[in-house]
Each structure stands twice: as structure tokens, then as C-alpha cells.
Design an enzyme around this catalytic site. Structure first.
Site, PDB file in Angstrom:
ATOM      1  CB  SER A 264      -0.949  -0.074   1.197  1.00  0.00           C
ATOM      2  OG  SER A 264      -2.069   0.697   0.940  1.00  0.00           O
ATOM      3  CD1 TRP A 357      -8.156   3.441  -1.922  1.00  0.00           C
ATOM      4  CD2 TRP A 357      -9.528   4.825  -3.010  1.00  0.00           C
ATOM      5  NE1 TRP A 357      -7.911   4.704  -1.465  1.00  0.00           N
ATOM      6  CE2 TRP A 357      -8.737   5.576  -2.119  1.00  0.00           C
ATOM      7  CE3 TRP A 357     -10.450   5.502  -3.812  1.00  0.00           C
ATOM      8  CZ2 TRP A 357      -8.841   6.969  -1.997  1.00  0.00           C
ATOM      9  CZ3 TRP A 357     -10.550   6.881  -3.688  1.00  0.00           C
ATOM     10  CH2 TRP A 357      -9.759   7.603  -2.792  1.00  0.00           C
ATOM     11  CG  HIS A 409      -5.820  -2.039  -0.028  1.00  0.00           C
ATOM     12  ND1 HIS A 409      -5.251  -1.539  -1.175  1.00  0.00           N
ATOM     13  CD2 HIS A 409      -5.191  -1.435   1.012  1.00  0.00           C
ATOM     14  CE1 HIS A 409      -4.318  -0.661  -0.840  1.00  0.00           C
ATOM     15  NE2 HIS A 409      -4.253  -0.584   0.476  1.00  0.00           N
TER      16      HIS A 409
HETATM   17  C1  GCU Z   1      -5.339   4.971   1.578  1.00  0.00           C
HETATM   18  C2  GCU Z   1      -4.693   5.752   0.467  1.00  0.00           C
HETATM   19  C3  GCU Z   1      -3.902   4.860  -0.467  1.00  0.00           C
HETATM   20  C4  GCU Z   1      -2.939   4.043   0.335  1.00  0.00           C
HETATM   21  C5  GCU Z   1      -3.664   3.304   1.417  1.00  0.00           C
HETATM   22  C6  GCU Z   1      -2.803   2.523   2.384  1.00  0.00           C
HETATM   23  O1  GCU Z   1      -6.330   4.147   1.062  1.00  0.00           O
HETATM   24  O2  GCU Z   1      -5.690   6.456  -0.209  1.00  0.00           O
HETATM   25  O3  GCU Z   1      -3.234   5.613  -1.428  1.00  0.00           O
HETATM   26  O4  GCU Z   1      -2.237   3.164  -0.494  1.00  0.00           O
HETATM   27  O5  GCU Z   1      -4.375   4.231   2.218  1.00  0.00           O
HETATM   28  O6  GCU Z   1      -1.650   2.833   2.582  1.00  0.00           O
HETATM   29  O7  GCU Z   1      -3.362   1.607   2.993  1.00  0.00           O
END
Ligand code: GCU
Length: 427
Positions: A264, A357, A409
Site C-alpha cells: 500500500s 480504489w 487491498h
Molecule cells: C489509503 C490511500 C492509499 C494508500 C492506502 C494505504 O487508502 O488512499 O493511497 O495506499 O491508504 O496505505 O493503505
């Protein structure tokens, strides 16, 4: 006939996606979120193999000597922010040298890396090395959202401190919300494992600057970094490079065979680290999404307006990046440029089929558009394959690999064997 068929496939997938994204939030930071393929405005990507002066890049030498440095410079100054050079007063305290663990199959080592002379900034590095190795071993190095004692299942690991989302530092003596990483899967393949907690380098919230490494570099009259200077992602990257400084120093570790992994925002971090710090041989970037491997100009899921908003993750980037929220088409690069900077080293992009997302398709396009750079070195990317289905491993076996798991995610248990397969091939 062919066109008709393509149109049907397109319409069907478009329909399916809209049914699945229907219940997702419609806005973030007050800006609308687009989950409709058909509504993505047309965009033109900057050519990765054309120098800013218009000259075409047709060989690896010109890439390495001219195009790569100019891209690093602009991505650094505009997106992540300039980092200071390695500190001259870095020091290491190996406080746990060689404790036998995992029924004697591994030795554990714990090191505090002091990032500043006065020892105010420090990070704990946890390492496991297979015992039966004949020489220095390759390493899988993970940057974690949680303290070392929460990342692995080993009561001998020093209980670190951890920052809460509310900005309070507490003892990491409780299990975290993340599953623990199984070290054995690496050790049994002759690969070492290492991890650090990103919050040791800089805490991850708006005011985190005050408590992190960046504040130690501010001039007395400054309260924030300059427009082109480091955001939190560059700070975390800089810290990972300091861990690499330690690996170079430890002769049980083969520092020419270090793989770096993050998820992420830490997926964005490892992409950027691997891009500029060529000492890393291999990177696995999980769900790096916007600001990572997903094409920014492609307005699907999170976009640059959402991510750089001051109410959200402005602090993770160079302040300059925010100004591109309203002029994304004038960015002199895009995510494919960042991906290409790993060439010819190994890079695996891992995404999730329902992680809308993060835009898994945007990451696939990122890899597709970057592969021309890998080709200069005789290395391969996805070729002309279309986007693989969830769980399809067919594109993992390229130096520029792509894998999408069936799910959302993050990483899921079935990703780890895929990572090991990739490590065994390319590390
Ligand atoms: C949020 C953010 C992302 C990121 C994520 C994370 O969703 O918008 O860009 O990758 O957090 O780090 O879990």
C-alpha cells in the site's frame, strides 16, 4: 466480428465492475471518485523513452546515463521530495547477535540503527538468517506497518514502540490487526528475512513530521520541508536505504541479493526506494496504487486530487506534488516512469481484483508502458498479454512481473507462495 466481440466483452466487464463498485464511497476529500471505465477521460502518457530534450532513447546506455537520471530528478523533486545524503554519523548497535530460533534452523539478530549523531532518531532492524548457509545469504526485507514484535511470532523480539493513528506512542505489547509473517517459508528456502517498523523512521500522520527523521534536518528557521523536499514516503525510503547500509556491513548477508517488500503506501515507498537505490536487487510492491504503479492520468479510483489533499496524504509527498492535482496532464512523468526505473532489476507488482480504489488495471497499464525500458536490457514484462484474471500466475515469470490476487487491498495468504516463486527465480 472481432470489434463486435470486443465491444461485448467491454460492455460486460464495464457492467460487472459497476455492479461491484456501486456501494463504494462516491467521494473522497470532497472530490468525486470514478469507478466507471467508460467515463475515464482520454489521456496521453509522456513517452518513457524520449528525453526531455526530445531525443529518443534506443539503447540501455542512453537510458542509464541520460533518461534515468532526469526521471529520477523530476520524480524526486515533484512527487516524493528530495532526500538528504546518507548520514556520516550512522551507527549500529547489534544488541542481539546470534540467538538460535526456529528449532535451530535460523539465527536471530536485532540491531538498532542510530540515524543521527545524538541518537534521537533510531530504528530497530530484526533479521533472521538460515543457520545451514554455506556463505552470505540473500534476504527478503519487509517494511512493516507494525513493530517488529508484532510482525513475527517470536517472543524473543524486543517489544518496540508504536504510534497510534491518533499520534500517541505506546508499547507494542498487543497483537496488531495484521497477520504475522511466517519466517519459516523464507528460511526453508535458504532466504533470510528482515523487517523494520516504518514509524521508527517517521510516524504516519499529518503532524508526524515533528517526531520523525525529517524534523532533524530542518533548519532552525524552518517548520516544514521546502516545495521540492521530502514527504513521509521519501523519509521512509531514506530509512530503508539506511537498513541497506547495515546489510552492506554484515558479512553474513549477501548485500547483492536483497529483495524489498511493502504494501500500500509502503508499496509506493518500496517502488520509490528501488527506483533510486540500485543496491536493491528486487522489489515486490503490493497494491501500491495511486502514487505507486497505477497510472495517475487514468482517472479511476483514487486520483492525485484525493491523495494530495491536505485532509489526507499531502504530508506523504513533496509539497510540490499537490499543485499537480489540478494539472495532472502537465506532470512530466507518470507511474510507468517510476516502474521503469527498476529496469533491468526484478519488480513484481501485486494487486487485488476487488481493490478498485488502488486501480489494479492502472497498475497493469503501468507495467505495460514500462516494459519498453526492460526490453532495452533484453528483459521482459507482460508483453502483449491482456490483463490476467485473478489468481493467474502467468505474468509472474517476467523480470517485470504482474500478479493480481482474488480479493481486495493488501496481501492475502495465497500471495506468499507467489512471492517465494518470484524470489526463487529472480533473487
Ligand atoms: C489509503 C490511500 C492509499 C494508500 C492506502 C494505504 O487508502 O488512499 O493511497 O495506499 O491508504 O496505505 O493503505
Amino acid at each position: 466480428m472481432k470489434t463486435k466481440l470486443l465491444a461485448i466483452i467491454f460492455l460486460t466487464t464495464g457492467f460487472m465492475a459497476s455492479a461491484q463498485t456501486e456501494n463504494l464511497p462516491k467521494t473522497s476529500a470532497g472530490f468525486p471518485i470514478n469507478y466507471n471505465e467508460a467515463a475515464i477521460p482520454a489521456y496521453i502518457l509522456p513517452e518513457v523513452l524520449t528525453l526531455y530534450n526530445g531525443q529518443k532513447v534506443t539503447d540501455a546506455k542512453t537510458w542509464l546515463e541520460k533518461r534515468r537520471p532526469e526521471l529520477i530528478k523530476s520524480i524526486e523533486e515533484i512527487q516524493f521530495g528530495k532526500m538528504p545524503p546518507p548520514p556520516t554519523d550512522l551507527s549500529f548497535d547489534v544488541f542481539d547477535k546470534e540467538t538460535k530460533v526456529l528449532e535451530g534452523t535460523a539465527v536471530r539478530r536485532q540491531v538498532t540503527i542510530y540515524l543521527t549523531k545524538d541518537s534521537t532518531s533510531k530504528m530497530d532492524l530484526l533479521i533472521y538468517l538460515p543457520t545451514n548457509a554455506a556463505g552470505p545469504v540473500p534476504l527478503f526485507f519487509n517494511v512493516s506497518f507494525v513493530a517488529n514484535s508484532q510482525t513475527v511470532d517470536d517472543p524473543g523480539v524486543r517489544i518496540g514502540d508504536i504510534w497510534t493513528r491518533e499520534g500517541v506512542k505506546i508499547k507494542a505489547d498487543q497483537p496488531s490487526r495484521f497477520p504475522k509473517i511466517n519466517i519459516n517459508q523464507f528460511i526453508s528456502e535458504g532466504i533470510g528475512f528482515a523487517t523494520v517498523y516504518y514509524g521508527d523512521i517517521e510516524p504516519d500522520f499529518k503532524e508526524g513530521l515533528k517526531f520523525g527523521i525529517r524534523s532533524t534536518y530542518l533548519k532552525p528557521e524552518e517548520t516544514t520541508p521546502k516545495d521540492d523536499e521530502w514527504g513521509a514516503i521519501s523519509a521512509w525510503s531514506w530509512g530503508l536505504s539506511r537498513a541497506m547500509d547495515y546489510f552492506e556491513h554484515d558479512n553474513h548477508i549477501d548485500n547483492s541479493r536483497i529483495a524489498l517488500h511493502g504494501v500500500s503506501r509502503l508499496g509506493k515507498t518500496v517502488l520509490w526506494t528501488g527506483a533510486y537505490d540500485t543496491r536493491f536487487k528486487l522489489v515486490i510492491a503490493s497494491v501500491s496504487g495511486e502514487g505507486g504503479a497505477a497510472i495517475t492520468r487514468r482517472d479511476y479510483g483514487e486520483n492525485i486530487k484525493h491523495i494530495t489533499d491536505t485532509s489526507r496524504y499531502y504530508y506523504q509527498f513533496a509539497p510540490a506534488y499537490h499543485s499537480y492535482a489540478t494539472k495532472v496532464d502537465s506532470l512530466p512523468f507518470d507511474a510507468h516512469s517510476l516502474v521503469a526505473l527498476m529496469a533491468p532489476r526484478a519488480l513484481l507488482l501485486q494487486t487485488g481484483s476487488t481493490d478498485y480504489w488502488s486501480d489494479p488495471k492502472g497498475e497493469f497499464i503501468g507495467a505495460k508502458e514500462a516494459q519498453a525500458v526492460y526490453a532495452l536490457f533484453g528483459e521482459t514484462g507482460p508483453g502483449n498479454a491482456s490483463m490476467p484474471a485473478a489468481g493467474d500466475m502467468s505474468l509472474v515469470f517476467n523480470k517485470l512481473g504482474y500478479y493480481m490476487h482474488d480479493g481486495g487491498h493488501g496481501t492475502i495468504p495465497s500471495d506468499w507462495p507467489v512471492f517465494i516463486t518470484y524470489l526463487k527465480k529472480f533473487l
